[in-house]
Enzyme design. Structure first.
Site, short mmCIF file in Angstrom:
data_model
loop_
_atom_site.label_atom_id
_atom_site.label_comp_id
_atom_site.label_asym_id
_atom_site.label_seq_id
_atom_site.Cartn_x
_atom_site.Cartn_y
_atom_site.Cartn_z
N ASP A 163 -2.08 -17.97 5.06
CA ASP A 163 -3.07 -18.66 4.41
C ASP A 163 -3.72 -19.85 5.52
OD1 ASP A 163 -0.53 -19.28 4.36
OD2 ASP A 163 -0.81 -20.42 2.33
N LYS A 182 3.83 -14.23 5.46
CA LYS A 182 3.94 -15.23 4.54
C LYS A 182 5.46 -15.25 4.23
CE LYS A 182 2.21 -17.98 1.35
NZ LYS A 182 1.55 -19.17 1.48
N TYR A 225 0.86 -1.29 -0.04
CA TYR A 225 0.02 0.07 0.17
C TYR A 225 0.85 1.33 -0.07
CZ TYR A 225 -4.35 -2.48 1.01
OH TYR A 225 -5.61 -3.38 0.83
N ASP A 236 -5.78 -5.84 5.82
CA ASP A 236 -6.97 -5.39 5.24
C ASP A 236 -7.89 -6.55 5.13
OD1 ASP A 236 -8.73 -3.65 3.99
OD2 ASP A 236 -7.57 -3.45 2.10
#
Ligand code: NAD
Length: 360
Positions: free
Chosen positions: A224, A191, A124, A248
């Protein structure tokens, strides 16, 4: 002393839910001086920007903003007013509680999550390169030189930027929040198995900060797996701290777990200022219809009252909202068993019911 607050109605359904929220906040008896500032689609046509400078100046002065959602056109040049506002005021922490209340139609009970989303960097950060530009060509050359990767010129690039300083302060914020609010555990989400350098840095920094808070448990989850865990056993989690993009996504997922975006509040907090706003967007297809749920913004108002030190008023407003949800009568379509339920009330009728409850 009345509280000076910058009030930004936003666009789409923003003005309707903002007006409903302003009315219930005033009905708590707390005195406000609202500095109403316009931002959003209407300003783009008039002034060529969705976020005129006077909005930022006002929040710098009042230190507190209450904001309706602002539309961001998808895929066009215009940067998001929401992201720009957070960056310009360095509102680095996005705090999004997700809590089940009796009466909400959720598949779960006893969810009480706090999502702490880093608000200033990651994908972002707005560092993007458009195909066909000189800058894009230069970046592709630099990547080829530095990494040996020959990228397709018919491509676009968005840079994932994660710094030690921003990670440290967001993880510290999560731990300090946990400590101040009697929470027991912080989970860092990442991740790092794939993005070993950027998310790896986030994770390593989170571990380092966790050592300063031995009274709070710490663990990490791959994003995930976190999604699956939240759907299967959300009650195992407490405070989550995440880089911007995962934050988000996970906060919308968490809003879904507790019964929808109509009741999910948020706060953007920096060292100088704070801006309170619902998690949801401007839902433009319902604009002007007196239809959408104002409660997400009203719960954001509860967070704002606490921030202003008005704890008793915050408690009364939260209680009024939760009673109305539990009763299920004066609620909008999204909280009814079926969205076409003819007994659903409109945005302003929810405000009327909350005000009546506050005055009882
Ligand atoms: P959205 O949250 O506006 O709406 C998605 C759907 O959720 C709606 O169609 C509606 O069915 C439901 N919904 C949302 N808010 C609701 C409410 N208060 N009551 C009842 N139902 C509600 O998401 P979107 O359609 O992806 O985004 C619309 C615009 O809002 C986009 O331009 C987006 O960029 C912007 N947006 C702004 C903010 C912000 O201002 N902070 C946040 C998210 C999205």
């Amino acid at each position: 002393m009345p509280h000076a607050v910058t009030l930004i109605p936003g666009d789409g359904t923003g003005p309707e839910i903002t007006e409903a929220t302003r009315r219930v906040l005033e009905a708590t008896g707390v005195k406000f001086v609202w500095d109403v500032r316009r931002a959003g689609a209407e300003m783009l046509e008039k002034y060529g920007t969705v976020l005129p400078d006077d909005v930022i100046e006002s929040i710098k002065r009042t230190k507190v903003g209450l904001k309706g959602p602002i539309t961001t056109p998808v895929g066009r040049g215009q940067r998001s007013a929401n992201v720009t506002l957070r960056k310009k005021l360095d509102l680095y922490a996005n705090l999004r509680p997700a809590k089940t209340y009796p009466g909400l139609r959720s598949r779960y009970e006893n969810i009480d999550l706090i999502i702490v989303r880093e608000n200033t960097e990651d994908l972002y950060a707005g560092i993007e390169f458009q195909r066909g530009t000189r800058e894009h060509e230069e970046i592709l050359e630099a990547i080829s030189r530095c990494s040996g990767h020959q990228l397709d010129p018919e491509s676009a690039l968005s840079v994932k930027y994660i710094s030690v300083a921003a990670t440290r302060r967001i993880v510290r914020f999560a731990f300090e929040y946990a400590r101040a609010n009697g929470r027991r555990k912080v989970t860092a989400v990442h991740k790092a198995n794939i993005m070993r350098l950027s998310d790896g840095l986030f994770l390593a920094t989170a571990h380092e900060v966790a050592k300063e808070f031995s009274d709070i448990q710490f663990e990490d989850r791959i994003v995930d797996n976190m999604c699956m865990q939240l759907v299967q056993k959300p009650e195992l989690y407490d405070v989550l701290v995440l880089p911007n993009l995962y934050g988000d996504i996970i906060s919308d997922l968490s809003a879904g777990l507790i019964g929808g975006l109509g009741v999910a509040p948020g706060a953007n907090i920096g060292s100088q200022c704070a801006v309170f706003e619902p998690v949801h967007g401007s839902a433009p297809k319902y604009a002007g219809q007196n239809k959408v749920n104002p409660m997400a913004m009203m719960f954001s108002g509860v967070m704002m009252l606490r921030h202003l030190g008005e704890r008793e008023a915050a408690h009364r407003l939260e209680r009024a909202l939760t009673q109305i949800i539990a009763e299920g009568k004066y609620v909008t379509y999204d909280l009814k068993p079926r969205p076409d339920d003819p007994t659903a009330v409109g945005t302003s009728q929810v405000a009327d019911a909350v005000i009546e409850r506050l005055h009882r």
